[in-house]
Scaffold this motif. Structure first.
Motif, PDB file in Angstrom:
ATOM      1  N   ASN A 168       0.914  -1.285   0.323  1.00  0.00           N
ATOM      2  CA  ASN A 168      -0.030  -0.015   0.405  1.00  0.00           C
ATOM      3  C   ASN A 168       0.893   1.356   0.060  1.00  0.00           C
ATOM      4  OD1 ASN A 168      -1.777   2.100   0.766  1.00  0.00           O
ATOM      5  ND2 ASN A 168      -2.239   1.779   2.673  1.00  0.00           N
ATOM      6  N   MET A 169       0.827   2.041  -0.949  1.00  0.00           N
ATOM      7  CA  MET A 169       1.248   3.198  -0.594  1.00  0.00           C
ATOM      8  C   MET A 169       1.259   4.402  -0.685  1.00  0.00           C
ATOM      9  SD  MET A 169       4.270   2.295  -2.694  1.00  0.00           S
ATOM     10  CE  MET A 169       5.037   3.284  -2.868  1.00  0.00           C
ATOM     11  N   ALA A 170       0.087   4.308   0.445  1.00  0.00           N
ATOM     12  CA  ALA A 170      -1.114   5.135   0.545  1.00  0.00           C
ATOM     13  C   ALA A 170      -0.965   5.379   2.392  1.00  0.00           C
ATOM     14  CB  ALA A 170      -2.668   5.540  -0.318  1.00  0.00           C
ATOM     15  N   ASN A 171       0.417   5.131   2.679  1.00  0.00           N
ATOM     16  CA  ASN A 171      -0.078   4.741   3.914  1.00  0.00           C
ATOM     17  C   ASN A 171       1.041   6.238   4.636  1.00  0.00           C
ATOM     18  OD1 ASN A 171       2.814   4.824   2.941  1.00  0.00           O
ATOM     19  ND2 ASN A 171       3.020   2.939   3.507  1.00  0.00           N
ATOM     20  N   GLY A 172       0.910   7.193   3.586  1.00  0.00           N
ATOM     21  CA  GLY A 172       1.510   8.807   4.229  1.00  0.00           C
ATOM     22  C   GLY A 172       3.243   8.563   4.524  1.00  0.00           C
ATOM     23  N   GLN A 173       3.812   7.783   4.344  1.00  0.00           N
ATOM     24  CA  GLN A 173       4.992   7.512   4.162  1.00  0.00           C
ATOM     25  C   GLN A 173       5.769   8.032   2.741  1.00  0.00           C
ATOM     26  OE1 GLN A 173       6.882   6.528   6.698  1.00  0.00           O
ATOM     27  NE2 GLN A 173       4.992   6.549   8.419  1.00  0.00           N
ATOM     28  N   PRO A 174       7.058   8.312   3.157  1.00  0.00           N
ATOM     29  CA  PRO A 174       7.736   9.192   1.490  1.00  0.00           C
ATOM     30  C   PRO A 174       7.823   8.110   0.833  1.00  0.00           C
ATOM     31  CG  PRO A 174       9.094   9.552   2.990  1.00  0.00           C
ATOM     32  CD  PRO A 174       7.838   8.934   4.093  1.00  0.00           C
ATOM     33  N   HIS A 175       8.049   8.085  -0.289  1.00  0.00           N
ATOM     34  CA  HIS A 175       7.762   7.025  -1.136  1.00  0.00           C
ATOM     35  C   HIS A 175       8.637   7.132  -2.828  1.00  0.00           C
ATOM     36  CE1 HIS A 175       5.932   3.640   1.150  1.00  0.00           C
ATOM     37  NE2 HIS A 175       4.937   4.548   0.745  1.00  0.00           N
ATOM     38  N   THR A 176       9.628   6.314  -2.852  1.00  0.00           N
ATOM     39  CA  THR A 176      11.062   7.199  -4.459  1.00  0.00           C
ATOM     40  C   THR A 176      10.251   6.014  -5.085  1.00  0.00           C
ATOM     41  OG1 THR A 176      12.952   8.356  -3.119  1.00  0.00           O
ATOM     42  CG2 THR A 176      12.416   7.567  -5.486  1.00  0.00           C
ATOM     43  N   VAL A 177       9.855   6.891  -6.345  1.00  0.00           N
ATOM     44  CA  VAL A 177      10.045   6.155  -8.222  1.00  0.00           C
ATOM     45  C   VAL A 177      10.436   6.637  -8.897  1.00  0.00           C
ATOM     46  CG1 VAL A 177       7.697   6.657  -9.683  1.00  0.00           C
ATOM     47  CG2 VAL A 177       7.201   6.384  -7.368  1.00  0.00           C
ATOM     48  N   ASN A 178      11.212   5.780  -9.615  1.00  0.00           N
ATOM     49  CA  ASN A 178      12.250   6.131 -10.537  1.00  0.00           C
ATOM     50  C   ASN A 178      12.041   4.763 -11.943  1.00  0.00           C
ATOM     51  OD1 ASN A 178      14.629   7.262  -9.651  1.00  0.00           O
ATOM     52  ND2 ASN A 178      14.225   5.952  -7.910  1.00  0.00           N
ATOM     53  N   VAL A 179      11.516   5.858 -13.198  1.00  0.00           N
ATOM     54  CA  VAL A 179      11.116   5.514 -14.356  1.00  0.00           C
ATOM     55  C   VAL A 179      11.846   5.261 -15.327  1.00  0.00           C
ATOM     56  CG1 VAL A 179       8.748   4.695 -15.925  1.00  0.00           C
ATOM     57  CG2 VAL A 179       8.856   5.073 -13.517  1.00  0.00           C
ATOM     58  N   THR A 180      12.281   4.278 -16.424  1.00  0.00           N
ATOM     59  CA  THR A 180      13.439   4.291 -17.453  1.00  0.00           C
ATOM     60  C   THR A 180      12.863   3.886 -18.902  1.00  0.00           C
ATOM     61  OG1 THR A 180      14.866   4.879 -15.765  1.00  0.00           O
ATOM     62  CG2 THR A 180      15.778   4.794 -18.219  1.00  0.00           C
ATOM     63  N   ARG A 181      12.743   4.573 -19.433  1.00  0.00           N
ATOM     64  CA  ARG A 181      12.025   4.118 -20.877  1.00  0.00           C
ATOM     65  C   ARG A 181      12.716   4.511 -22.064  1.00  0.00           C
ATOM     66  NH1 ARG A 181       9.393   4.770 -25.613  1.00  0.00           N
ATOM     67  NH2 ARG A 181       9.125   6.884 -25.306  1.00  0.00           N
ATOM     68  N   ASN A 182      13.254   3.028 -22.300  1.00  0.00           N
ATOM     69  CA  ASN A 182      14.400   3.245 -23.740  1.00  0.00           C
ATOM     70  C   ASN A 182      13.942   2.454 -24.819  1.00  0.00           C
ATOM     71  OD1 ASN A 182      16.203   3.544 -25.791  1.00  0.00           O
ATOM     72  ND2 ASN A 182      17.699   3.174 -24.149  1.00  0.00           N
ATOM     73  N   GLY A 183      13.042   3.195 -25.799  1.00  0.00           N
ATOM     74  CA  GLY A 183      12.346   1.590 -26.607  1.00  0.00           C
ATOM     75  C   GLY A 183      10.956   1.361 -25.793  1.00  0.00           C
ATOM     76  N   ARG A 184      11.175   0.521 -26.243  1.00  0.00           N
ATOM     77  CA  ARG A 184      10.263  -0.732 -25.595  1.00  0.00           C
ATOM     78  C   ARG A 184      10.156  -1.261 -23.997  1.00  0.00           C
ATOM     79  NH1 ARG A 184       6.798  -1.684 -29.414  1.00  0.00           N
ATOM     80  NH2 ARG A 184       7.695  -1.929 -31.918  1.00  0.00           N
ATOM     81  N   ASP A 185      11.215  -0.965 -23.740  1.00  0.00           N
ATOM     82  CA  ASP A 185      12.377  -1.062 -22.560  1.00  0.00           C
ATOM     83  C   ASP A 185      11.721  -0.667 -21.280  1.00  0.00           C
ATOM     84  OD1 ASP A 185      13.112  -3.831 -23.809  1.00  0.00           O
ATOM     85  OD2 ASP A 185      15.272  -2.820 -24.116  1.00  0.00           O
ATOM     86  N   ILE A 186      11.027  -0.899 -20.268  1.00  0.00           N
ATOM     87  CA  ILE A 186      10.985   0.248 -19.008  1.00  0.00           C
ATOM     88  C   ILE A 186      11.485  -0.660 -17.778  1.00  0.00           C
ATOM     89  CG2 ILE A 186       8.859   1.115 -17.757  1.00  0.00           C
ATOM     90  CD1 ILE A 186       7.223   0.574 -19.865  1.00  0.00           C
ATOM     91  N   VAL A 187      12.264   0.050 -17.275  1.00  0.00           N
ATOM     92  CA  VAL A 187      13.145   0.163 -16.207  1.00  0.00           C
ATOM     93  C   VAL A 187      11.817   0.814 -14.505  1.00  0.00           C
ATOM     94  CG1 VAL A 187      14.986  -0.116 -14.622  1.00  0.00           C
ATOM     95  CG2 VAL A 187      14.712  -0.824 -17.197  1.00  0.00           C
TER      96      VAL A 187
END
Length: 387
Positions: A168-187
């Motif tokens: 659950n990400m809506a728990n009031g705690q800080p969360h970090t999101v990193n999204v990298t897309r290169n063509g079809r590849d997503i990390v």
């Protein structure tokens, strides 16, 4: 100088008092410019240029974040107001000297997105990148509090979704999101979990066509919007967003700091700077499969089940046992000291008893036998007077 390159190094070799091979301050200290900050050489030192990052401070390590009230939103336009189409065509988001400008006829083959957030309400839209075409990218929190990354680049009937449903990400705690897309590849990397790789469907396009604007907190866009995003758009995001960066664009920083990109920003509501998006916990939580105290874990082994315990546990048990022994010894020493202190005056003592008390019938008899005056005192006391 005047079109001629001067070989200063060779000149230094034959000049008294001058030595070749100077490296500068950035060679030794440039590593202290963190989070993509650029080291700038100065006469007697160096400085860190944080203009292309979502951070601030001397070393580009200070988060720039803000608290969003319900219904508030921020829009960052990729093109400046009044910019001509001719100027837009000459520059792109990824390769120009000013990467903050793009236009209707430009597209992206790759993008990098990173930000931190904290909220207790779901569903909501955290971030949305619109375009002049049906293409879009969105980061959402669904009604269950799970994170969802949604891509629509064309070529498929439905958007491609990445669902993070293990917490659950809506728990009031800080969360970090990193999204990298290169063509079809997503990390995707969430907090300090290991990065996870995904791939767009084979029929999907790989170009993000004509990016238009980036929204934070809520999507206020003309035209057709995805139905799920439209539902999650009400009442809006409430919480903290911090260090938001899309490629080399930092929309929150542009809104909170007077920069060259401040003219790209439009805000609805009052944006209050806050450090509520501080870094999340650096210790990754134990997974349910390996957590021995997780009740739903069928394969987890408890630390002690009547069998031998590994070396690591034995070592810990020895340490705990030693600590307990020291505590018990200290308590015993304290008790001994207190007992000795309480009874330090206890022993023999002398009384002023009359002599012959051992052989006399009573203590009064012993006193009368040893004190002749005592008899007289008694006799006087026994006299009676008749008036």
């Amino acid at each position: 100088m005047n079109g001629v390159t001067l070989d200063l190094e060779e000149r230094a070799k034959v000049t008294p008092g001058v030595k070749p091979g100077c490296s500068g301050h950035c060679t030794s200290y440039g590593m202290y410019c963190a989070n993509g900050g650029k080291c700038v050489e100065k006469y007697n030192g160096y400085s860190c240029d944080c203009s292309r990052t979502a951070y601030d401070g001397p070393f580009c390590i200070k988060d720039v974040g803000a608290f969003f009230e319900e219904g508030m939103w921020l829009r960052y336009n990729f093109h400046s107001p009044g910019t001509s189409v001719k100027d837009l065509v000459s520059r792109t988001l990824l390769s120009s000297a000013d990467p903050e400008i793009t236009g209707p006829d430009l597209s992206l083959n790759k993008e990098e997105l990173s930000f931190s957030f904290s909220t207790t309400k779901s569903p909501c839209v955290l971030l949305y990148v619109s375009s002049y075409t049906p293409d879009f990218m969105a980061v959402l929190v669904n009604p269950n509090g799970n994170l969802q990354i949604r891509y629509n680049l064309g070529g498929t009937k439905e958007p491609y979704n990445i669902d993070i449903d293990h917490r659950n990400m809506a728990n009031g705690q800080p969360h970090t999101v990193n999204v990298t897309r290169n063509g079809r590849d997503i990390v995707l990397q969430l907090d300090h979990y290991p990065p996870t790789s995904y791939s767009l469907p084979a029929t999907s396009d790989i170009q993000f066509n004509s990016p238009k604007a980036l929204f934070l907190g809520k999507v206020i866009e003309i035209g057709k919007i995805d139905q799920d995003i439209y539902k999650y758009n009400t009442p809006g995001f409430t919480g903290c967003l911090s260090r938001v960066q899309f490629n080399q664009i930092a929309p929150l920083k542009a809104a909170l700091r007077p920069t060259n990109a401040s003219s790209h920003v439009h805000i609805q509501g009052e944006l209050v700077e806050s450090n509520c998006g501080a870094s999340p916990l650096t210790i990754p939580p134990m997974s349910a499969a390996t957590d021995p105290w997780h009740l739903d874990s069928a394969s987890a082994d408890f630390p002690y089940n009547g069998q031998a315990i590994g070396d690591g546990v034995n070592r810990n048990s020895a340490i705990i046992g030693g600590v307990i022994a020291v505590v018990i010894f200290t308590i015993l020493c304290t008790l001994v000291f207190l007992i000795r202190y309480m009874f330090r005056h206890k022993g023999t003592y002398h009384t002023n008893e009359a002599k012959g008390a051992e052989s006399a019938e009573s203590a009064d008899a012993a006193i009368m036998n040893n004190d002749p005056n005592f008899t007289e005192t008694i006799d006087e006391s026994k006299k009676e007077w008749l008036i």
